[in-house]
Design a protein around this motif. Structure first.
Motif, short mmCIF file in Angstrom:
data_model
loop_
_atom_site.label_atom_id
_atom_site.label_comp_id
_atom_site.label_asym_id
_atom_site.label_seq_id
_atom_site.Cartn_x
_atom_site.Cartn_y
_atom_site.Cartn_z
N THR A 1 0.82 -1.21 0.00
CA THR A 1 0.00 0.00 0.00
C THR A 1 0.86 1.26 0.00
OG1 THR A 1 -0.13 -0.16 2.42
CG2 THR A 1 -1.96 -1.10 1.15
N ASN B 1 2.97 3.72 -1.91
CA ASN B 1 3.14 4.09 -3.32
C ASN B 1 4.60 4.05 -3.75
OD1 ASN B 1 0.41 4.49 -3.51
ND2 ASN B 1 0.50 6.73 -3.39
N ARG C 1 5.04 0.20 -4.30
CA ARG C 1 4.15 -0.46 -5.26
C ARG C 1 4.36 0.04 -6.69
NH1 ARG C 1 0.10 1.30 -3.44
NH2 ARG C 1 -0.57 2.81 -5.00
N VAL D 1 1.41 -6.76 2.78
CA VAL D 1 1.08 -5.41 3.23
C VAL D 1 1.57 -5.26 4.67
CG1 VAL D 1 -0.89 -5.16 1.69
CG2 VAL D 1 -1.24 -6.10 3.98
N ASP E 1 -2.31 -2.74 7.80
CA ASP E 1 -3.13 -2.67 6.60
C ASP E 1 -4.04 -3.89 6.46
OD1 ASP E 1 -2.00 -0.26 5.80
OD2 ASP E 1 -0.40 -1.24 4.67
N ALA F 1 -6.46 -5.07 0.66
CA ALA F 1 -5.89 -4.00 -0.17
C ALA F 1 -4.74 -4.53 -1.01
CB ALA F 1 -5.41 -2.85 0.73
N ASN G 1 -4.44 -4.70 -5.04
CA ASN G 1 -3.27 -4.16 -5.76
C ASN G 1 -2.72 -5.17 -6.75
OD1 ASN G 1 -3.30 -1.60 -4.61
ND2 ASN G 1 -1.97 -2.18 -2.91
#
Length: 251
Positions: free
Chosen positions: A60, A62, A65, A94, A98, A102, A106
């Protein structure tokens, strides 16, 4: 390409195939292979590429990822260009705070966005991992959630026996358990473990010198009935012995 490169090493061990990295396993750089290197990787052997370990498309964060997706695509392009059968990538995770859902989403977005550009140019093979409570592919139930999201995109699966052992899986049924979820096992990383079952420790051991009975490892390879890669520690002579042992056991 030290020691003559992967094809020379494979010949030294009488291997039918080889798994390679296209660059630093802990780095983010796109692969830059010269014509000579590409030529050295061509041939009749089964070729599998392993993506860098640092990639985590589930994250999660940025800053992890987004470059992970970019680097994954870059390595996939070069892997396809040199004739690789597939590219192995770890399932990722994650953070503890988290929601694992999620991370699953992703992964779905990674495939969906690539599909908009024609998809990955070779099969992407997701590998089960040894530790981490919020890992995408450590536990079978987590793997089921992941496959619900990415299975439609043709994702492949790599069964690592050391990772499965560390995660507490029953190796006697692991192939059937995975196939019940994914419908496939495309590659086996046949590794013994230095640590007890359920330890969550990813420490590989030689095929006949670890906590996993050698006969059990052979039965995993037999049940999977697919290409096998040895990621065991040792020199060329010990690897050649392991290859001979497996060939004899599986005939």
């Amino acid at each position: 390409m030290e020691h003559g490169g992967p094809l020379a090493r494979a010949a030294e061990m009488d291997a039918d195939g080889v798994q390679v990295f296209l660059g630093d396993p802990q780095g983010w750089k796109a692969p830059r292979l010269s014509a000579d290197v590409q030529s050295a990787l061509s041939g009749d052997l089964l070729l599998v590429v392993h993506a860098p370990y640092v990639l985590n498309v589930a994250s999660t964060n940025n800053r992890i990822r987004i470059p992970s997706r970019k680097t994954l695509g870059q390595h996939a392009q070069v892997a396809a260009a040199i004739g690789a059968r597939g590219m192995v990538v770890h399932g990722g995770h994650v953070l503890g705070t988290d929601d694992p859902a999620a991370g699953v989403d992703n992964w779905r977005k990674t495939f969906a966005r690539q599909a908009e550009d024609g998809g990955f140019p070779l099969p992407l093979l997701i590998e089960n991992t040894a530790g981490g409570g919020n890992a995408m592919a450590r536990d079978l139930d987590a793997l089921a959630r992941l496959w619900d999201a990415v299975g439609e995109f043709g994702a492949g699966f790599v069964l690592d026996t050391c990772h499965a052992w560390a995660a507490g899986w029953d190796l006697a049924t692991a192939v059937d358990d995975v196939r019940a979820i994914t419908g496939r096992v495309d590659l086996v990383h046949l590794n013994n473990s230095r640590d007890p079952q359920g330890s969550s420790r990813d420490r590989h051991a030689p095929l006949t010198d670890g906590e996993i009975p050698t006969g059990l490892l052979v039965e995993v390879a037999r049940a999977a009935d697919c290409p096998v890669v040895l990621e065991t520690p040792g020199d060329a002579a010990s690897h050649a012995e392991e290859i001979t042992l497996l060939r004899q056991a599986l005939t």
